[in-house]
Each structure stands twice: as structure tokens, then as C-alpha cells.
Design a protein around this motif. Structure first.
Motif, PDB file in Angstrom:
ATOM      1  N   CYS A 306     -34.738 -23.205  55.347  1.00  0.00           N
ATOM      2  CA  CYS A 306     -33.760 -22.984  54.285  1.00  0.00           C
ATOM      3  C   CYS A 306     -32.936 -24.251  54.107  1.00  0.00           C
ATOM      4  N   PRO A 307     -32.423 -24.483  52.898  1.00  0.00           N
ATOM      5  CA  PRO A 307     -31.486 -25.598  52.703  1.00  0.00           C
ATOM      6  C   PRO A 307     -30.312 -25.491  53.669  1.00  0.00           C
ATOM      7  N   THR A 312     -30.023 -17.162  54.280  1.00  0.00           N
ATOM      8  CA  THR A 312     -31.389 -16.696  54.060  1.00  0.00           C
ATOM      9  C   THR A 312     -31.917 -17.361  52.792  1.00  0.00           C
ATOM     10  N   CYS A 313     -33.248 -17.469  52.706  1.00  0.00           N
ATOM     11  CA  CYS A 313     -33.835 -18.113  51.529  1.00  0.00           C
ATOM     12  C   CYS A 313     -35.228 -17.568  51.301  1.00  0.00           C
ATOM     13  N   SER A 314     -35.731 -17.800  50.092  1.00  0.00           N
ATOM     14  CA  SER A 314     -37.099 -17.414  49.769  1.00  0.00           C
ATOM     15  C   SER A 314     -37.974 -18.653  49.663  1.00  0.00           C
ATOM     16  N   GLY A 315     -37.522 -19.748  50.172  1.00  0.00           N
ATOM     17  CA  GLY A 315     -38.234 -21.014  50.131  1.00  0.00           C
ATOM     18  C   GLY A 315     -37.258 -22.137  50.401  1.00  0.00           C
ATOM     19  N   SER A 316     -37.780 -23.336  50.480  1.00  0.00           N
ATOM     20  CA  SER A 316     -36.912 -24.453  50.838  1.00  0.00           C
ATOM     21  C   SER A 316     -36.003 -24.901  49.708  1.00  0.00           C
ATOM     22  N   ASN A 317     -36.145 -24.312  48.530  1.00  0.00           N
ATOM     23  CA  ASN A 317     -35.244 -24.674  47.434  1.00  0.00           C
ATOM     24  C   ASN A 317     -34.739 -23.445  46.701  1.00  0.00           C
ATOM     25  N   SER A 318     -34.676 -22.330  47.396  1.00  0.00           N
ATOM     26  CA  SER A 318     -34.208 -21.105  46.769  1.00  0.00           C
ATOM     27  C   SER A 318     -33.488 -20.240  47.786  1.00  0.00           C
ATOM     28  N   CYS A 319     -32.149 -20.364  47.844  1.00  0.00           N
ATOM     29  CA  CYS A 319     -31.353 -19.571  48.784  1.00  0.00           C
ATOM     30  C   CYS A 319     -31.128 -18.177  48.222  1.00  0.00           C
ATOM     31  N   THR A 320     -31.178 -17.192  49.085  1.00  0.00           N
ATOM     32  CA  THR A 320     -30.845 -15.826  48.683  1.00  0.00           C
ATOM     33  C   THR A 320     -29.471 -15.408  49.207  1.00  0.00           C
ATOM     34  N   GLN A 321     -28.932 -16.153  50.147  1.00  0.00           N
ATOM     35  CA  GLN A 321     -27.574 -15.907  50.641  1.00  0.00           C
ATOM     36  C   GLN A 321     -27.024 -17.203  51.215  1.00  0.00           C
ATOM     37  N   CYS A 322     -25.782 -17.525  50.800  1.00  0.00           N
ATOM     38  CA  CYS A 322     -25.152 -18.769  51.259  1.00  0.00           C
ATOM     39  C   CYS A 322     -24.199 -18.496  52.419  1.00  0.00           C
ATOM     40  N   LYS A 323     -23.951 -19.534  53.183  1.00  0.00           N
ATOM     41  CA  LYS A 323     -22.879 -19.457  54.163  1.00  0.00           C
ATOM     42  C   LYS A 323     -21.550 -19.339  53.432  1.00  0.00           C
TER      43      LYS A 323
END
Length: 584
Positions: A306-307, A312-323
């Protein structure tokens, strides 16, 4: 890879579930949009892919697909599945049950090796652990890189099938087939010569039962007569000669194998990498990260990292939840510092709440006007929750109360004076002045809150607010009647004057004189009504018959009205009516 190349790759890379959409606005079917070259780019979000102006669910592939980029390629499977449609099972020997989406390769659990971890390490491997090629350190009595061959039964250790490298205690010879004859003491493995119980230089200690109890550093074997491999750090195991530790970058029983794919941190004695170079993963960092990842992936299972600020993310350039405190497509933007607890909407960055009622706006970055009370202002509009002082009003407490308000205090909602008006003003905002025709009184104000004079009117004015002039009112009523008969009376008056002059001249000519008698001049008040019209007498027709000083006379001094002196002679009685002189 240098930094410029990384930035270049990142700039070119776009996840396949994002497509340019038609129209100037973000379509409703998109989870969010990012503007690229002034066009909105649709992000379908996790579990969906873009196709023909719509976002379709990835579960068209089946329940095993959780992220996809088009109708024929699944980009992420549930754990334990792989292939473009997630219909193949990862090997049970894959670590955590996960494997590479493309080829099913994975990091193996202990005891297995191979690209798909489908091959079991030899049971003769020391510690039940082997490398990706199956090579391992052997348990006593076995040899070959994979430890699948057995030494001769008499050997304690060997390196081939034609000789022993170490004999059991009391044995010697090429095949350990001969008995030492040293009264229970050990003998030289090759010659059978008895070993004198004097410790050799390479022994740290010895006794009657063993040639050497402990070897000095760098030596191994029952007699400490074998040198440890040259690459060993900290010596080697006395019974086997396996190195205790290897130099950085090397591994194996003799520390003679290089950690080819590991990063600078090196690897363990078994060859397990402590960390991988970017783009590689696996126990030995010999597996390449999937092409969908940006440079790096999880070193354990090859899943895309994840970035930086993603939870959490659905790929290395698509976050589904940020800190906390971050938002944006890859969680690369900081929430406003005035957001409560640093929390903001992941897509827009709008604060969930402001950390103080003194701020307003989507990002809580605008201060309420300083005239607002300590209650602050409304989140979206900035309208004050009460004013700091009672001498201002309005939505933003930026309008000063009328100075004619008593104590200059007014209602915040509409500016109406809360304590009434200062003396001689009235109205909800004290915008009106009491009539100057009101009579002064002992009260504070000469009129009430409606403008009504509290002590009546000055002479000459009437009405609640003393703004009507009663003289003008009567004059207007009188003049309205006079105007009707004025024209007729005027003609008759002229005729009468002419006739009188003729009579007087005739009588004088005949010697007839009048008795000198005079009447008091009468001033008809404007407050009285006249039933009949009078003819105006010009000043020039009376100048020759002025009355004596002792006679009463009238002189009007009201501004704008006639103030000349008129009189009556013995033949005509003159009257002043509203500033106009008439004869009877």
C-alpha cells in the motif's frame, strides 16, 4: 534505480480500473473522480471495473475475485486462489496460503521448496529446512547437496559413498571398519595410532574418554584436527564443522554460497534473506514482484505494498482507507490541522468536525468573525452563534446598532433597539425623530414609541404627531369657498368702488361733506370662517385715509403673510381675513 526513474514510472502508471469518462462532471456510477488534463477520470473503487461508461462488479468472475481491471483479468484473488479468473488453488505449502496471481509461485513454509512450494525438503536436511533448490545442511550419516544419500553404515559422517569423513568413537579406517586398540582410548582415524591423553594444541580440553572435549576456535572434529571452513565467523560446530555464522552476503554450512538476491542486510545461515531489493520477494528474494505493483511488493507474499499512508488498499496506487490525518486517492494529502482529531473525508479532505467552534468551512480553515461570541459560528456559513457585544447585530455581527438606541444595544436578529430609544426618537430601530411641534414635557421624551406627542402640540398644530398646521387647514377651506365667488365678487367690488368715487365727487362738488367718524379696524382671525366673499382692497386706495395713531389697528407679522397696516374710514368698513384685506 534512481529517483528520476521512479517518478517517471509512477507518473506513467495508471491502474486499469480507472478510465476517462465522458462529460464535464464525475458520473454517479464512479466512486470518485480525479481530474487529468481537465477531464474527469473515473475510479470504480474496490471490487469493480470500468466498462462502457459503467462500473461492473468483479464478482462476474466468481466469488474468488475481489479486484479486477477488465472483464477478463482479475487483479486480486481471495487468499488461497490465483490465475486470471482466480479459479486455481495455491499450494498448501505456501506461506499464509497466499501465492502469486500470475503463476502461483509463493514463499514456502519450512520443509518445502520449488517455485510453487510443491516439493518437500529431504527429511535428512538439518532442521528440516532447505533452500529454493532443495539444498541443505545434512544430518549425520547423509550426504549430497539435498542430503538424500546415506553414508556407509559404519561412518558417522561422510562426503561421498566411498569413504568416511568421521568415524564413531573407537573406530578407524577408510570405512571405519577397524577397532582401535588403545585400551578404550581413541585412535587416529587414518592410522589407528593411539592418541596420547595429552591434549593437542587444537584441543581446549580432553580426558580419558574423549580425545578432545572442546576445540579451540577454528577447529572441529573429535580430535579437533580439522580446520573450520575459511569463511566461518566465530568458528564452527565441533561435531560437523558447520559454520556458526557467515560473513555478510554469504550462507551455507561452509559459508561458501552468496546471498545473490538479498539486499545489503544479507541472509541467515540457511540463506533466508533479511530483506529484498525493490522489485523482488520470497525467502531468497528470487521472485519478481507482479507488474501491477509500483517497484515494490510485500517481501513475504509478493502482494503489492500500500502507499505510505494507507491502512488498507486495493493496489499500490489505490487506498481504501487512510491513516488518520491523511486523505486522497493514495492518501498523499494532509487533512487540515484544524480538523478535530485530524479526521477528514478520505475523498474530499473535508473535516469531519472542526477542532474549535472558532473555525468554519469545509476544511475548518476560516476563522469566525472576531465579533462573534465565544460560542463561535455555524460550520458551513460562518454565521455567529451570538455576538460578543450587544452593540452590533446581523448574521456576522458586523452591523453597528443605531446610536439612537438607548445604551446603543439592539437585538442580534434584526437590530431592533432592546432598551428603547434615547429621548426624542422613536421606531423599532429609533430611526425617527419626534416632531418639533410637540410640547416639551417633564418626561424624558416629547413623544412615545409610536411618535405620538406625549404633552400635546404647540399652538398652530394638531394631530397625534403635531404635524398638521391648523391655520393652513382653515385657510385652505376658506380659500376653496372664496375662489368660487372671488371672480364674481371682484367684478362687483370694482363696480362699487367706481360708483362710490363718482358719488363722492358729485357730493363734494355740491358742497356736501361727511361727518368725521371712524371705526376700529377689525382683524378677522384665520380660525374664523367667513360666510361671504370679500373684495380685496389695494393699498393704494387707502393711503389717503390713514387712521389716527390713537385708533386701534392690526399688523400681521406671521412670516409669509401680509404685514401692512389697513384701516376703516367713515364710509367703508375693512376687514383683514387671513392676510387679505376686504371691504364690506
Amino acid at each position: 534505480m534512481n529517483r528520476i526513474a521512479v517518478v517517471f514510472i509512477f507518473t506513467l502508471y495508471l491502474n486499469l480500473d480507472i478510465r476517462k469518462s465522458t462529460g464535464a462532471q464525475c458520473p454517479n456510477y464512479c466512486q470518485s473522480c480525479t481530474e487529468v488534463d481537465t477531464d474527469p477520470v473515473c475510479n470504480c473503487g474496490s471490487g469493480k471495473y470500468y466498462l462502457k461508461e459503467s462500473c461492473l462488479a468483479c464478482n462476474t468472475f466468481g466469488v474468488n475475485c475481489i479486484r479486477c481491471s477488465n472483464e477478463s483479468q482479475c487483479d486480486e484473488c481471495i487468499p488461497g486462489k490465483w490465475d486470471s479468473r482466480c479459479n486455481k488453488d495455491c499450494e498448501l505449502s505456501c506461506k499464509d496460503g497466499k501465492c502469486n496471481l500470475k503463476d502461483g509461485s509463493c514463499t514456502c513454509i519450512q520443509g518445502f521448496y520449488g517455485n510453487n512450494c510443491q516439493i518437500q525438503c529431504s527429511p535428512n536436511c538439518l532442521g528440516n529446512s532447505c533452500m529454493d533448490n532443495g539444498h541443505c545442511n545434512c544430518t549425520p550419516g547423509h550426504y549430497l547437496p539435498t542430503c538424500k544419500a546415506n553414508c556407509l553404515s559404519a561412518c558417522q559422517e561422510c562426503t561421498n559413498d566411498s569413504s568416511c569423513s568421521l568415524c564413531p568413537s573407537g573406530k578407524f579406517g577408510k570405512f571405519c571398519e577397524q577397532e582401535c586398540r588403545c585400551n578404550g582410548n581413541g585412535c587416529n582415524m587414518l592410522t589407528g595410532d593411539c592418541i596420547v591423553k595429552i591434549c593437542q594444541e587444537t584441543c581446549a580440553s580432553c580426558d580419558d574418554s574423549e580425545p578432545c572435549n572442546e576445540c579451540i576456535g577454528g577447529w572441529f572434529g573429535s580430535k579437533c584436527d580439522y580446520a573450520c571452513p575459511g569463511n566461518c565467523y566465530g568458528g564452527c560446530v565441533q561435531s560437523s564443522g558447520v559454520c556458526n555464522a557467515c560473513p555478510l552476503g554469504y550462507y551455507g554450512s561452509k559459508c561458501d554460497q552468496a546471498c545473490n538476491y538479498c539486499s545489503e542486510s544479507g541472509c541467515s545461515l540457511n540463506g533466508d534473506c533479511y530483506s529484498c531489493y525493490p522489485g523482488f520477494y520470497g525467502t531468497f528474494c528470487n521472485l519478481t514482484c507482479p507488474s501491477s505493483c509500483i517497484l515494490t511488493c510485500n517481501p513475504a507474499d509478493g502482494s503489492c505494498n500500500c502507499p505510505l499512508n494507507c491502512l488498507t488498499c486495493s493496489g499500490s496506487n489505490s487506498c481504501t482507507q487512510c491513516k488518520d490525518r491523511y486523505y486522497g486517492y493514495v492518501c498523499g494529502s494532509l487533512c487540515s490541522p484544524t480538523c478535530k482529531q485530524g479526521l477528514c473525508d478520505m475523498q474530499t479532505g473535508y473535516c469531519v468536525e472542526c477542532n474549535s467552534s472558532s473555525y468554519y468551512g469545509d476544511f475548518c480553515n476560516t476563522l469566525c468573525t472576531f465579533t462573534c461570541s465565544t460560542n463561535g459560528c455555524e460550520r458551513q456559513t460562518g454565521s455567529c452563534f451570538g455576538c460578543e457585544d450587544e452593540n452590533v447585530y446581523g448574521t456576522f455581527c458586523n452591523i453597528t446598532c443605531n446610536r439612537k438606541c438607548k445604551d446603543q444595544m439592539c437585538s442580534q436578529e434584526n437590530g431592533h433597539c432592546t432598551n428603547g430609544c434615547i429621548p426624542n426618537y422613536y421606531g423599532s430601530t429609533c430611526e425617527n425623530v419626534c416632531s418639533e411641534n410637540c410640547i416639551s414635557s417633564t418626561t424624558e421624551s416629547i413623544c412615545d414609541s409610536k411618535g405620538k406627542c406625549t404633552s400635546g402640540c404647540m399652538d398652530g398644530f394638531i394631530g397625534d404627531t403635531c404635524t398638521t398646521d391648523d391655520r393652513n387647514q382653515e385657510s385652505e377651506e376658506t380659500n376653496s369657498g372664496s375662489m368660487i365667488g372671488g371672480s364674481v365678487g371682484g367684478v362687483l367690488g370694482v363696480c362699487a368702488v367706481v360708483a362710490l368715487v363718482v358719488v363722492v365727487l358729485v357730493l363734494k362738488k355740491k358742497g356736501i361733506t361727511w361727518k368725521e367718524s371712524k371705526k376700529t379696524y377689525e382683524d378677522i382671525s384665520p380660525r374664523r370662517m367667513q360666510d361671504e366673499p370679500y373684495s380685496a382692497l389695494a393699498v393704494s386706495s387707502t393711503t389717503g385715509n390713514e387712521i389716527l395713531e390713537s385708533e386701534p389697528r392690526s399688523e400681521l407679522t406671521i412670516e409669509g403673510e401680509d404685514n401692512r397696516v389697513y384701516y376703516n374710514d367713515e364710509r367703508v368698513y375693512y376687514k383683514n381675513v387671513g392676510g387679505n384685506v376686504h371691504k364690506t
